[in-house]
Scaffold this motif. Structure first.
Motif, short mmCIF file in Angstrom:
data_model
loop_
_atom_site.label_atom_id
_atom_site.label_comp_id
_atom_site.label_asym_id
_atom_site.label_seq_id
_atom_site.Cartn_x
_atom_site.Cartn_y
_atom_site.Cartn_z
N ALA A 1 31.23 43.14 52.67
CA ALA A 1 32.13 44.23 52.16
C ALA A 1 33.11 43.68 51.01
CB ALA A 1 32.71 44.73 53.41
N TRP A 2 33.87 42.63 51.42
CA TRP A 2 34.66 42.06 50.59
C TRP A 2 34.07 41.45 49.12
CZ3 TRP A 2 35.43 37.10 48.39
CH2 TRP A 2 36.84 36.85 47.85
N MET A 3 32.83 41.25 49.26
CA MET A 3 32.11 40.70 48.03
C MET A 3 31.85 42.02 47.12
SD MET A 3 32.06 37.47 47.68
CE MET A 3 30.83 37.40 46.56
N PHE A 4 31.56 43.17 47.68
CA PHE A 4 30.99 44.43 47.09
C PHE A 4 32.66 44.68 46.41
CE2 PHE A 4 27.14 44.89 49.49
CZ PHE A 4 26.21 44.95 48.33
N GLU A 5 33.63 44.75 47.28
CA GLU A 5 34.82 45.37 46.68
C GLU A 5 35.46 44.40 45.55
OE1 GLU A 5 37.91 45.89 49.86
OE2 GLU A 5 36.65 47.40 50.57
N GLU A 6 35.23 42.94 45.67
CA GLU A 6 35.39 42.22 44.59
C GLU A 6 34.82 42.58 43.21
OE1 GLU A 6 38.07 39.79 44.11
OE2 GLU A 6 38.84 41.25 45.62
N ARG A 7 33.58 42.91 43.28
CA ARG A 7 32.84 42.95 42.49
C ARG A 7 32.97 44.23 41.55
NH1 ARG A 7 27.80 45.67 41.27
NH2 ARG A 7 26.44 45.01 39.94
N VAL B 1 35.66 47.10 37.25
CA VAL B 1 36.36 48.30 36.54
C VAL B 1 37.52 47.55 35.62
CG1 VAL B 1 38.08 49.82 37.13
CG2 VAL B 1 36.02 49.79 38.36
N ASP B 2 38.16 46.51 36.14
CA ASP B 2 39.15 45.73 35.27
C ASP B 2 38.48 45.13 33.97
OD1 ASP B 2 40.90 46.02 37.34
OD2 ASP B 2 40.87 44.22 38.03
N SER B 3 37.44 44.49 33.81
CA SER B 3 36.69 44.11 32.61
C SER B 3 36.34 45.47 31.87
CB SER B 3 35.56 43.52 33.09
OG SER B 3 34.78 42.84 31.79
N LEU B 4 36.01 46.53 32.19
CA LEU B 4 35.64 47.55 31.52
C LEU B 4 36.72 48.15 30.81
CD1 LEU B 4 33.43 49.47 30.27
CD2 LEU B 4 33.34 50.89 32.32
N ALA B 5 37.83 48.46 31.55
CA ALA B 5 39.04 48.83 31.25
C ALA B 5 39.71 48.08 30.04
CB ALA B 5 40.27 49.10 32.52
N ARG B 6 39.88 46.72 30.39
CA ARG B 6 40.32 45.72 29.44
C ARG B 6 39.64 46.03 28.08
NH1 ARG B 6 40.97 42.24 33.45
NH2 ARG B 6 38.90 41.32 32.80
N ARG B 7 37.87 46.14 27.93
CA ARG B 7 37.23 46.29 26.72
C ARG B 7 37.69 47.55 26.14
NH1 ARG B 7 31.33 45.52 28.70
NH2 ARG B 7 30.97 45.87 26.81
N ASN C 1 29.92 52.95 22.35
CA ASN C 1 28.50 52.81 22.85
C ASN C 1 27.99 51.35 23.53
OD1 ASN C 1 25.81 53.96 23.17
ND2 ASN C 1 25.02 52.73 21.36
N ALA C 2 28.51 50.56 22.78
CA ALA C 2 28.57 48.93 23.46
C ALA C 2 28.89 48.95 24.76
CB ALA C 2 29.20 48.25 22.44
N MET C 3 29.91 49.67 25.38
CA MET C 3 30.41 49.60 26.43
C MET C 3 29.44 49.90 27.83
SD MET C 3 33.37 48.67 25.92
CE MET C 3 34.55 48.62 24.45
N GLN C 4 28.36 50.71 27.07
CA GLN C 4 27.31 50.85 27.94
C GLN C 4 26.16 49.68 28.26
OE1 GLN C 4 25.13 54.52 26.94
NE2 GLN C 4 27.15 55.46 26.12
N ASP C 5 26.45 48.86 27.76
CA ASP C 5 25.36 47.43 27.79
C ASP C 5 26.13 46.61 28.90
OD1 ASP C 5 23.63 45.61 27.40
OD2 ASP C 5 24.17 45.14 25.35
#
Length: 547
Positions: free
Chosen positions: A513-519, A524-530, A543-547
């Motif tokens: 459960a903890w690993m799934f939450e961390e993933r 989300v953090d990574s996509l938000a920053r991008r 469009n590149a964000m979908q890759d």
């Protein structure tokens, strides 16, 4: 009329009563969740005689059989829980979903025919119409006295509903709307009930009032007269033979300046007075558009739930076959071993059975949320958004799971699985399109991502340093409270797993459960920053964000 009778191997309702073992009854109760009694009642009311369509029926015969079979379900009380918003209760809303689930145990064409007639056509009247329109049309729709269509998709636009080309223009002098398909790409297509049975359609198009486009609205448009002949200005064609769902008469519709009385506009979210003035209780056009679509979320929940039932039916057939079918003599016995004794065969079916339970529990939460939110006219918009996000995600997951699992079950049954009488090839053909209608799965997963990012923005957007610290504290505190009070107790589980050492912790559910939450957090953090760093107006960068 030819019908097929289910065998003990292919009957999904077999063993649903007193013959169940203690374990089987407990598992059934657990999977049914809080709605066990309601679901048991539905299965008991299921008209089981002649429940399966003869796969040898031709296209025209299959359509006739499907409509007749749907009438048997209506006579048994199914499909009658679609009610206007002002009369909706959690019980009526939940029952409408469970009715569809139950019908799905049988022929998929009948389930989708019900979904079109009751859930989409009837649901649009109930969710978008007025009290007078409910009184005039809804009961007749639910009782099959008026057969209807849900005409949204066009040749040129499916997922992009906001860009529909059909126009609904108000003629103030005549007090009428003029419905028109201005281009070839404007024709409504893949519309259930259109090719043969539909007499009335809920048509979605751009509402034009005094030259101003007020966005997508819905209007009732008559298609055929009492003798079945198409009305002036309406052209209907047959989409023809499909890869599955042969009992559903999909067709295309074009409108050539079809005039419709003013009181046929389903105007819960926007109305036109006789003098040609437009009014709406929702000033923002985008919010009005999404409020209209939000009122139709039931269909998406039904398709996901129906796909889950189809996968369970296939798993039931394949597992029973694996118990009975023997192959190769056991080294220490004169008897051959059942297929399910082989680990390779277990690997095909048992993980899928486990996932079917997991998705079933998630679906139970979704329908509970739907019952609560959809029956509360004053619900928080954030709850509606969360419901739509969960419905989109589970519809994609359930349909993807069903398509993959039914194919696995077909292979697990060898040549017998390829025989039409054993249902698996028909299930595979019928559920294939579930990945497309009520929202293409790729688009739905993008909607889920958008919902998650919107929540992220609501928490973190526009905060100064002190605000970030305070929001972090609230977020962490809220997460701990949620886990402790209602969810996985993840913090406690993880702590226990860590005390067991690395080797043991790897298999601990708290660690998982903890690993799934961390993933999830990292993604989300990574996509938000991008996205924050990207040029939002650049198609290539977004469009590149979908890759």
């Amino acid at each position: 009329m030819s019908t097929a009778t289910a065998s003990p191997l292919t009957d999904p309702l077999a063993g649903d009563g007193s013959a169940e073992t203690g374990l089987g009854a407990a598992l059934s109760t657990a999977l049914d969740g809080a709605h066990h009694r309601r679901r048991v009642a539905g299965r008991a009311a299921f008209p089981a005689d002649g429940m399966l369509r003869d796969p040898a029926l031709g296209l025209a015969e299959a359509r006739v059989w499907t409509l007749r079979r749907l009438g048997e379900f209506v006579a048994a009380g199914f499909g009658q829980s679609i009610v206007p918003v002002e009369r909706a209760t959690p019980e009526t809303q939940l029952q409408s979903l469970i009715d569809f689930e139950t019908i799905t145990y049988g022929d998929q064409s009948v389930a989708i025919k019900s979904g079109v007639q009751h859930g989409l056509f009837g649901g649009a009247i109930a969710g978008l119409g007025t009290a007078a329109q409910h009184e005039r049309f809804l009961t007749d729709a639910l009782q099959l006295r008026i057969l209807g269509c849900f005409a949204m998709t066009e040749r040129g636009h499916g997922s992009d509903v906001a860009s529909l080309e059909t126009t609904i223009s108000y003629d103030a002098d005549a007090g009428e709307f003029v419905v028109h398909s201005p281009h070839e790409s404007s024709a409504k297509t893949y519309i259930g009930n259109a090719a043969a049975d539909g007499h009335l359609a809920t048509v979605f198009g751009q509402l034009i009032v005094d030259g101003v486009n007020q966005g997508v609205h819905c209007i009732l448009v008559p298609l055929r007269d009492a003798d079945g002949a198409t009305l002036p200005g309406v052209t209907i064609g047959d989409n023809g033979h499909k890869g599955g769902l042969l009992g559903v008469d999909n067709g295309w519709i074009r409108f050539d300046h079809v005039r419709v009385p003013r009181d046929m506009l389903l105007d819960r979210f926007g109305s036109v007075r006789a003098d040609g003035s437009y009014s709406s209780t929702i000033d923002n056009p985008n919010r009005r558009f999404f409020s209209m679509l939000g009122a139709l979320v039931r269909g998406r929940i039904c398709i996901g739930g129906g796909a889950a039932i189809a996968a369970r039916v296939a798993l039931s057939i394949a597992t029973r076959y694996g118990e009975r079918r023997t192959q190769f003599r056991h080294p220490h016995s004169d008897e051959e071993s059942p297929l399910l004794d082989y680990l390779a065969h277990q690997r095909k079916l048992l993980p899928a059975i486990a996932r079917a339970y997991a998705l079933g529990f998630a679906q139970n939460e979704l329908i509970d949320d739907y019952g609560r939110v959809s029956s509360d006219a004053a619900h928080d918009p954030r709850d509606q958004r969360a419901l739509e996000t969960l419905a989109a995600g589970l519809k994609a997951l359930n349909t993807e799971f069903a398509n993959a699992t039914i194919q696995t079950c077909r292979e697990a049954c060898g040549g017998a699985g390829y025989m039409s009488e054993n249902r698996l090839t028909q299930l595979r053909a019928d559920t294939d399109v579930f990945a497309t209608f009520e929202g293409d799965n790729t688009v739905l997963l993008q909607l889920v991502a958008k919902g998650v990012l919107t929540d992220y923005r609501d928490v973190w957007g526009g905060l100064d340093r002190l605000g970030l610290v305070q929001a972090s504290a609230r977020l962490v505190g809220g997460a701990v409270i949620e886990r402790t009070g209602a969810g996985l107790l993840a913090e406690r589980l993880v702590a226990t797993a860590r005390r067991k050492g690395d080797a043991t912790a790897f298999y601990d559910r708290g660690w998982h459960a903890w690993m799934f939450e961390e993933r999830e957090r990292h993604s989300v953090d990574s996509l938000a920053r991008r996205l924050r760093a990207a040029d939002r107006d650049s198609f290539e960068q977004v469009n590149a964000m979908q890759d």
